[in-house]
Design a protein around this motif. Sequence first.
Motif, PDB file in Angstrom:
ATOM      1  N   LEU A 107      -0.277   6.516  -1.536  1.00  0.00           N
ATOM      2  CA  LEU A 107       0.757   6.841  -0.806  1.00  0.00           C
ATOM      3  C   LEU A 107       0.457   6.105   0.857  1.00  0.00           C
ATOM      4  N   ASP A 108      -1.170   6.178   1.249  1.00  0.00           N
ATOM      5  CA  ASP A 108      -1.179   5.969   2.410  1.00  0.00           C
ATOM      6  C   ASP A 108      -1.426   4.359   2.689  1.00  0.00           C
ATOM      7  N   ILE A 109      -1.449   3.700   1.502  1.00  0.00           N
ATOM      8  CA  ILE A 109      -1.485   2.035   1.320  1.00  0.00           C
ATOM      9  C   ILE A 109      -0.083   1.654   1.833  1.00  0.00           C
ATOM     10  N   ILE A 125       3.411   6.117   3.121  1.00  0.00           N
ATOM     11  CA  ILE A 125       4.787   7.050   2.885  1.00  0.00           C
ATOM     12  C   ILE A 125       4.175   8.475   2.838  1.00  0.00           C
ATOM     13  N   GLY A 126       5.051   9.215   3.703  1.00  0.00           N
ATOM     14  CA  GLY A 126       4.608  10.507   4.060  1.00  0.00           C
ATOM     15  C   GLY A 126       5.828  11.469   4.019  1.00  0.00           C
ATOM     16  N   MET A 127       5.740  12.676   4.144  1.00  0.00           N
ATOM     17  CA  MET A 127       6.958  13.667   4.003  1.00  0.00           C
ATOM     18  C   MET A 127       7.053  13.962   5.531  1.00  0.00           C
ATOM     19  N   ASP A 128       8.591  14.469   6.034  1.00  0.00           N
ATOM     20  CA  ASP A 128       8.844  14.993   7.247  1.00  0.00           C
ATOM     21  C   ASP A 128       8.884  16.427   7.140  1.00  0.00           C
ATOM     22  N   SER A 170       5.898   3.619   6.533  1.00  0.00           N
ATOM     23  CA  SER A 170       5.598   2.996   7.789  1.00  0.00           C
ATOM     24  C   SER A 170       4.823   1.683   7.842  1.00  0.00           C
ATOM     25  N   LYS A 171       4.543   1.393   6.610  1.00  0.00           N
ATOM     26  CA  LYS A 171       3.671  -0.012   6.564  1.00  0.00           C
ATOM     27  C   LYS A 171       4.704  -1.129   5.942  1.00  0.00           C
ATOM     28  N   GLU A 172       5.470  -1.359   6.627  1.00  0.00           N
ATOM     29  CA  GLU A 172       6.653  -2.315   6.187  1.00  0.00           C
ATOM     30  C   GLU A 172       6.424  -3.617   5.081  1.00  0.00           C
ATOM     31  N   THR A 173       5.118  -4.042   5.879  1.00  0.00           N
ATOM     32  CA  THR A 173       4.881  -5.394   5.316  1.00  0.00           C
ATOM     33  C   THR A 173       4.509  -5.180   3.744  1.00  0.00           C
TER      34      THR A 173
END
Length: 305
Positions: free
Chosen positions: A230-232, A235-238, A247-250
């Motif tokens: 998920l960190d790659i 992707i995280g939760m609100d 957050s890592k759009e590329t």
Amino acid sequence: MTPRYIADYGSKKYHIYDRVKVEFIMNLSLDVFRTLTWMKEPGDIAIESAHGSKISKWSASQAWKDETQIREFYSLCEKRDIELRFLPEISISKWRKLYYKNAKKTDKVDLLTWAKAIENHPHIWDVALRPKNVEFHDPNEEIDLENLTKLTAGNFYKQQLKNVSRIVSAADIPYKKTVPGQIAYDPDCIDAVARRLQNHNTDKNSNHGKIINGVAYGTFNGIDIKLSLLDILGIGMDKKGRWKHPSKETQYVTCMMLLIDQDGNRYVNPLTKKPIGFKMIKQFGMVSSSFHMKPGFLRPKFYHH
């Protein structure tokens, strides 16, 4: 020592490295190479796939005249009980940076690089492509959709990626606002991706690191590594327990472009009628001209949008 000989092609000549005698045999013509007159002592041969298993009149990576000529070479090797296998050329830059970081790229350096890589990682030879599994099709030529093979099906996927990249790029708007982008960033899609990553586990017998419940474990340069998939993708939760936009759009856009077309539909393998799998994505998608590689990740060439 298997393979004894490692071959390369450059400057319109073939070059050999004898791992037993630790010596080079340089600047061989195609006729000398393919007739094996240079081989004074028998031994198995490894050569990059681009030089030994592909034919194209547009390519500068090999000198084969046609399929008949290259098949004759395969038959000669088999007749002399010589095991011939093909190395993945896409990996050479990685190994060169590891073993000969400060050396200038030359044919000799590449031969020594493969020798070192195979010595340290024998599985490279074990899993290398064999002549019996080679298919010939120039990706620049039209594909016969009525008589597909694994190769032409993969090339069809590659062509689809090129066309979709042109279509998406022509829109001249951020990926998120395109049709596939809206689907990729839909909460249900992000949820599906996140749950897939969370539940991913590698084969328990794998020797190339472990992934347990979406967390990768391994050793790099002597350091133990623990990394969430998920960190790659970032992707995280609100605070409300919902998945946030990656957050890592590329990395996320790259994954989506390899999975869905301009209409947001999954690419389908025309042979199996099932969604394209990772093996085909890696072999045909990640080397598509729609994408390019940077150290550590892959991205679509049009990512500046």
